[in-house]
Scaffold this motif. Structure first.
Motif, PDB file in Angstrom:
ATOM      1  N   GLU A 198      38.830  45.488  42.062  1.00 26.96           N
ATOM      2  CA  GLU A 198      38.385  46.363  40.975  1.00 26.96           C
ATOM      3  C   GLU A 198      39.403  47.449  40.683  1.00 26.96           C
ATOM      4  O   GLU A 198      39.602  47.846  39.535  1.00 26.96           O
ATOM      5  CB  GLU A 198      37.029  46.983  41.344  1.00 26.96           C
ATOM      6  N   PRO A 218      37.785  44.096  34.819  1.00 30.09           N
ATOM      7  CA  PRO A 218      36.671  44.516  35.677  1.00 30.09           C
ATOM      8  C   PRO A 218      35.517  45.127  34.887  1.00 30.09           C
ATOM      9  O   PRO A 218      34.354  44.872  35.196  1.00 30.09           O
ATOM     10  CB  PRO A 218      37.333  45.533  36.619  1.00 30.09           C
ATOM     11  N   LEU A 290      31.842  45.837  40.686  1.00 29.69           N
ATOM     12  CA  LEU A 290      32.253  44.446  40.834  1.00 29.69           C
ATOM     13  C   LEU A 290      31.527  43.806  42.018  1.00 29.69           C
ATOM     14  O   LEU A 290      31.187  42.616  41.978  1.00 29.69           O
ATOM     15  CB  LEU A 290      33.769  44.377  41.031  1.00 29.69           C
TER      16      LEU A 290
END
Length: 305
Positions: A198, A218, A290
């Motif tokens: 991320e 992301p 994420l």
């Protein structure tokens, strides 16, 4: 973006093993020059099988791979000098020193940068005379990275690059990867540290069952998932007293709110608390991560079994 700006391309990539098991089932994606791309996957998703095809370690059963415009398996001589690969385990001779290992590697590398420069890049300059067997696990990972950087690669494959590193070492490696990206190196990264993906990735893809389930930046991957607000209510106050629109879930005094409207929900919650002069303890509000997107895919895998 025109096709010649893509350094890595996979088109309907497939890979099968003995017994007819298809580990990679029609994977397609592209990575632009000077981009960090993270390829993630649940256990058995086909991520490693895909990366081995990209690195030219095996030929696909179907589909095409191009690295810098070349087939990495059939045109290996054209690709290998321009590519750096950091495996999960380098397997260096344990009795050689760090410098001796780097010199040996440099002699096998076209246009290698000075050994001292490569070691300094990864923070091993001060350990040059130490034998490999005396290095910590994190230092060995740094050595793996230094060897991948010796040839000044245009394309860099990093397989779990920060495993075994402490927090400072991990941050230093992130800074180095960003610096490489900023000078035009294209990086394909695999990692189990979702924070790492991320933080570093310009774009990413998550694999499951041999296919790419979701891909994008992301922010794009997490955009459809709800944000969350967590806090602890004061004594004598229950979640049933919260505004119905917040749809709270509670475990005793501990409350969690899932929302697609983080700013509006926060405003409503704080106004409610302010009007009642309530202090919400252990307060935490954040957008979807994420990790949450990844776990949702992993849980779907378990549910399908």
């Amino acid at each position: 973006m025109s096709s010649d700006q893509y350094v890595i391309t996979a088109d309907d990539l497939r890979r099968s093993y003995a017994g007819g098991f298809e580990a990679v089932s029609g994977v397609s994606f592209s990575v632009a020059r000077g981009e960090i791309f993270a390829l993630l996957g649940t256990n058995g998703a086909g991520k490693t099988s895909t990366v081995e095809l990209l690195e030219g370690l095996a030929a696909p059963a179907a589909g095409t791979v191009r690295i810098l415009g070349h087939d990495p398996y059939r045109e290996r001589a054209a690709v290998r000098p321009r590519m750096g690969v950091m495996l999960q385990e380098g397997g260096f001779p344990s009795d050689l020193t760090v410098t001796e290992t780097a010199v040996m590697w440099a002699r096998c590398t076209s246009g290698a940068r000075p050994v001292g420069e490569a070691l300094d890049l990864v923070g091993l300059g001060g350990r040059a005379s130490v034998r490999v067997k005396q290095l910590s696990g994190g230092e060995r990972r740094r050595l793996d990275l230094a060897m991948a950087l010796l040839g000044r690669p245009e394309v860099l494959f990093l397989d779990e690059p920060t495993t075994g590193l402490d927090a400072e070492g991990r941050r230093d490696t992130w800074d180095l990867v960003r610096a490489l990206r900023d000078t035009g190196t294209t990086v394909l990264l695999t990692t189990h540290y979702l924070e790492e993906a991320e933080t570093l990735a310009d774009r990413l893809a998550i694999m499951h069952g041999g296919r790419i389930v979701t891909a994008g930046t992301p922010a794009e991957v997490t955009a459809d998932r709800p944000a969350r607000i967590r806090f602890t209510l004061p004594d004598g106050v229950t979640a049933a007293q919260l505004p119905l629109s917040l749809m709270a879930a509670a475990d005793g005094r501990r409350v969690e709110i899932r929302t697609q409207r983080l700013q509006e929900s926060l405003g409503e919650l704080l106004r409610w608390a302010g009007e009642r002069n309530l202090l919400l303890e252990a307060f935490d509000a954040r957008s979807a991560s994420l990790e949450e997107a990844f776990l949702e895919i992993a849980q779907a895998e378990v549910a399908s079994v």
